[in-house]
Design a protein around this motif. Structure first.
Motif, mmCIF file in Angstrom:
data_model
loop_
_atom_site.group_PDB
_atom_site.id
_atom_site.type_symbol
_atom_site.label_atom_id
_atom_site.label_comp_id
_atom_site.label_asym_id
_atom_site.label_seq_id
_atom_site.Cartn_x
_atom_site.Cartn_y
_atom_site.Cartn_z
ATOM 1 N N LEU A 107 31.638 35.198 30.101
ATOM 2 C CA LEU A 107 32.573 34.924 31.198
ATOM 3 C C LEU A 107 32.032 33.767 32.034
ATOM 4 O O LEU A 107 30.825 33.657 32.229
ATOM 5 N N LYS A 109 34.613 34.294 36.931
ATOM 6 C CA LYS A 109 35.000 35.615 36.412
ATOM 7 C C LYS A 109 33.875 36.630 36.631
ATOM 8 O O LYS A 109 34.137 37.810 36.875
ATOM 9 N N LEU A 129 34.176 40.229 38.955
ATOM 10 C CA LEU A 129 34.066 41.521 38.263
ATOM 11 C C LEU A 129 34.178 42.741 39.192
ATOM 12 O O LEU A 129 35.002 43.632 38.957
ATOM 13 N N ARG A 137 41.341 38.027 43.975
ATOM 14 C CA ARG A 137 39.995 37.983 43.403
ATOM 15 C C ARG A 137 39.482 36.562 43.357
ATOM 16 O O ARG A 137 38.379 36.257 43.775
#
Lengths: 410, 224
Positions: free
Chosen positions: B100, B104, B108, B120
């Motif tokens: 990732l 990303k 998480l 996010r």
């Protein structure tokens, strides 16, 4: 607080794309299995289509036939014929009947027109025959009730008979001779055609025998042409939407009653006949079904092993995910979705591969295969279920990992 | 206010025939906003204590209150939720997910918190900006230096605004310059009001903390 399915699919896609070789290996068994399933379904589908077409050509599925029972021991007395009184009684008692045709048949009759003759099967029938056997007229008309009532000297010719006797001339209004009786041609039937597969003894138009028949009013046939004939078979067409097996049972009971309990006749339905035809093809289905199951089983075991290896290899990743808040369920879904993505991808390839080899298999086995849209859904469902069944073990194992140990893994 | 309070923590490991007592009655209290170093030689039980404080493990006996909540008797799933909401981990070997990108990776914990993709991304970018990595968002961890990777890990630890940041030898795999940078970030987070707990055996690292807790043979030796 849960990771969404879309999220799992996204994670799964990344996993699949970063592990291409592994994915490809995993796919193989599934592709093979789904391909076999496609072939199985195409066989079943092809069979259905062929038998249905065959039955339809011969008058459809709502047909019931009363004919001689070959298993009956006729040395015990009795004759598999009906008197006209019995026929009328039967007709009056039966319910839900669209068409009812008693018939007599004279095999090997010679029909003549001028100096041409033709060996034919002469049938004495009711007007309802047209409905029962789904005949269409090429020209003229079919036998009607007046013809029956008045014992008219009229005849309807099968296409092959008309062709042989009249060539290019118009047969309507011409007189032909059958057993010394002059009969006027009132109609010519359209030819029936049904091509059998392969090039064996039964290839070509299997319905040609029907085109070689001639039809007369039942009354004319018995009164004038051949007085020895008796009604030996009756065909019934059930009204659309009515219970065929109910009518069949009713017919059985009535016939048995008329014949005082003697099993002289057999009552059979077109549906049963179709079941019989399907049974004869069942062996191909079973073989390919087994191939499909074995491929899927092997593919599934490979998947379980690869996913177990994947879980082991990714222990630390799982530990990290659990440490930052993934619950057991999240991990379970992640691995399950990934496995199902792989197997469904295999399913998609299998669908293409299956469609590609249909022609080859059809040629090799000499049978009709037919692809249908629902096959694609079945194939996708099967491949996804394979992923679910064989992926649940590894996914469960991953979801139960101890984060402390998982994080210490190298 | 007490953010962490443990009473008589005992942790036994069952190694087949032998039972090993890793923690033998640990009473520890940490106030909100404190910067505490937990020190001890290997085998002293400091890792076990860190796992229990971090809700990765549960004690065999004793009570652990985190932010006023008794967490020592919670189920696996409840602990997962607590970890997600209240604890940020920084590990010695970073523990980033290699396939990732760093954006990303930082997202998480927010994903498991159930935030939408947009939220996010917004939060993760903001945090990565604060550790000076806004120009590396699409890079994979493998393309970054050790110091940068640890900054990503810190970003991941604090992106959920946790009650405590728990670091396990955070400079152990770094050269002294990068290590210094990381400790400076920790000090900054502390100044901003975060509760920081560092587990280390490096006295120089521990010296940055307000308070040093020494652990030896499963007991706390010096609590001031």
């Amino acid at each position: 607080m849960a990771i969404s399915l879309a999220e799992s699919v996204y994670i799964g896609l990344i996993d699949v794309s970063t592990r291409k070789v592994r994915t490809a290996v995993t796919l193989f068994g599934i592709v093979l299995g789904v391909m076999s399933i496609m072939v199985v379904l195409a066989i079943v589908n092809g069979m259905n289509e062929v038998t249905l077409d065959w039955m339809q050509q011969r008058g459809g599925l709502n047909k019931i036939q009363i004919s001689m029972n070959w298993d009956y021991d006729f040395s015990r007395g009795g004759e598999a014929t009906f008197s006209m009184r019995e026929v009328d009684y039967l007709r009056s008692q039966l319910e839900d009947v669209e068409a009812f045709n008693p018939q007599v048949q004279a095999w090997g009759s010679i029909v003549q027109f001028r100096d041409s003759d033709f060996e034919t099967s002469a049938m004495g029938v009711y007007p309802d025959l047209q409905k029962v056997e789904d005949w269409e007229l090429e020209k003229g008309r079919f036998i009607n009730l007046d013809d029956i009532r008045n014992h008219n000297n009229v005849i309807v010719l099968g296409s092959t008979v008309a062709e042989n006797l009249f060539r290019n001339r118009n047969p309507l209004g011409q007189y032909v001779t059958l057993n010394k009786q002059q009969l006027m041609v009132i109609g010519v039937l359209k030819s029936k055609y049904w091509k059998n597969q392969g090039d064996g003894a039964f290839s070509g138009n299997v319905l040609e025998y029907m085109n070689r028949q001639v039809f007369l009013p039942l009354s004319t046939m018995i009164a004038k042409v051949n007085p020895n004939l008796k009604v030996s078979s009756i065909e019934i067409k059930v009204l659309p939407g009515k219970d065929i097996s109910k009518v069949k049972r009713q017919a059985e009971d009535l016939v048995l009653n008329i014949k005082r309990g003697k099993q002289l006749f057999r009552v059979s339905s077109a549906q049963e006949e179709m079941q019989m035809m399907k049974k004869s093809m069942v062996i191909f289905t079973v073989i390919f079904f087994l191939i499909a199951m074995i491929s899927l089983l092997v593919g599934g075991i490979v998947i379980t092993n690869i996913m177990l290896a994947s879980v082991k290899e990714r222990t630390r990743e799982i530990g990290v995910r659990i440490a930052v808040g993934a619950r057991g369920k999240d991990i379970l879904i992640q691995f399950l979705v990934q496995t199902m993505l792989i197997t469904t991808l295999g399913g998609v390839f299998g669908i293409f591969a299956g469609i590609a080899i249909l022609d080859v298999v059809a040629g090799f086995l000499d049978i009709t295969l037919k692809a249908a849209p629902n096959m694609i859904w079945v194939a996708l469902l099967v491949s996804a279920s394979t992923g679910l069944i064989f992926g649940i073990g590894p996914a469960y194992k991953a979801s139960k990992l101890d984060p402390v140990k998982a994080l210490m893994e190298d | 206010m007490e953010i962490i309070k443990t009473i008589g923590l005992i942790k036994d490991y069952d190694l087949g025939k032998v039972k090993v007592r890793a923690l033998n009655g640990v009473d520890l209290t940490i106030e909100t906003g404190e910067f505490v170093a937990i020190m001890g030689p290997s085998g002293s039980g400091k890792s076990t204590l860190m796992h229990i404080i971090g809700c990765l493990d549960s004690p065999t006996e004793g009570d652990y209150y985190l932010d006023g909540t008794l967490v020592s008797k919670m189920s696996r799933n409840e602990l997962a939720a607590i970890r997600n909401a209240k604890i940020g981990f920084v590990f010695q070997s970073f523990h980033l997910l290699p396939h990732l990108n760093i954006l990303k990776n930082v997202e998480l914990p927010l994903m498991y918190a159930g935030l939408s993709g947009k939220q996010r991304s917004l939060k993760a970018r903001e945090i990565l900006d604060s550790v000076g990595l806004s120009d590396r968002l699409k890079h994979k961890p493998g393309e970054l230096s050790g110091g940068q990777r640890q900054r990503v890990a810190i970003a991941r630890a604090i992106v959920n605004k946790p009650s405590i940041v728990l670091a396990d030898e955070p400079t152990g795999n770094l050269d002294s310059t990068s290590g210094g940078d990381i400790l400076e970030i920790f000090e900054r987070l502390h100044r901003q009001g975060n509760t920081m707990i560092i587990v280390t055996h490096d006295a120089a690292v521990a010296a940055r903390a307000d308070r040093i807790v020494q652990i030896h043979d499963g007991r706390i030796e010096d609590g001031d």
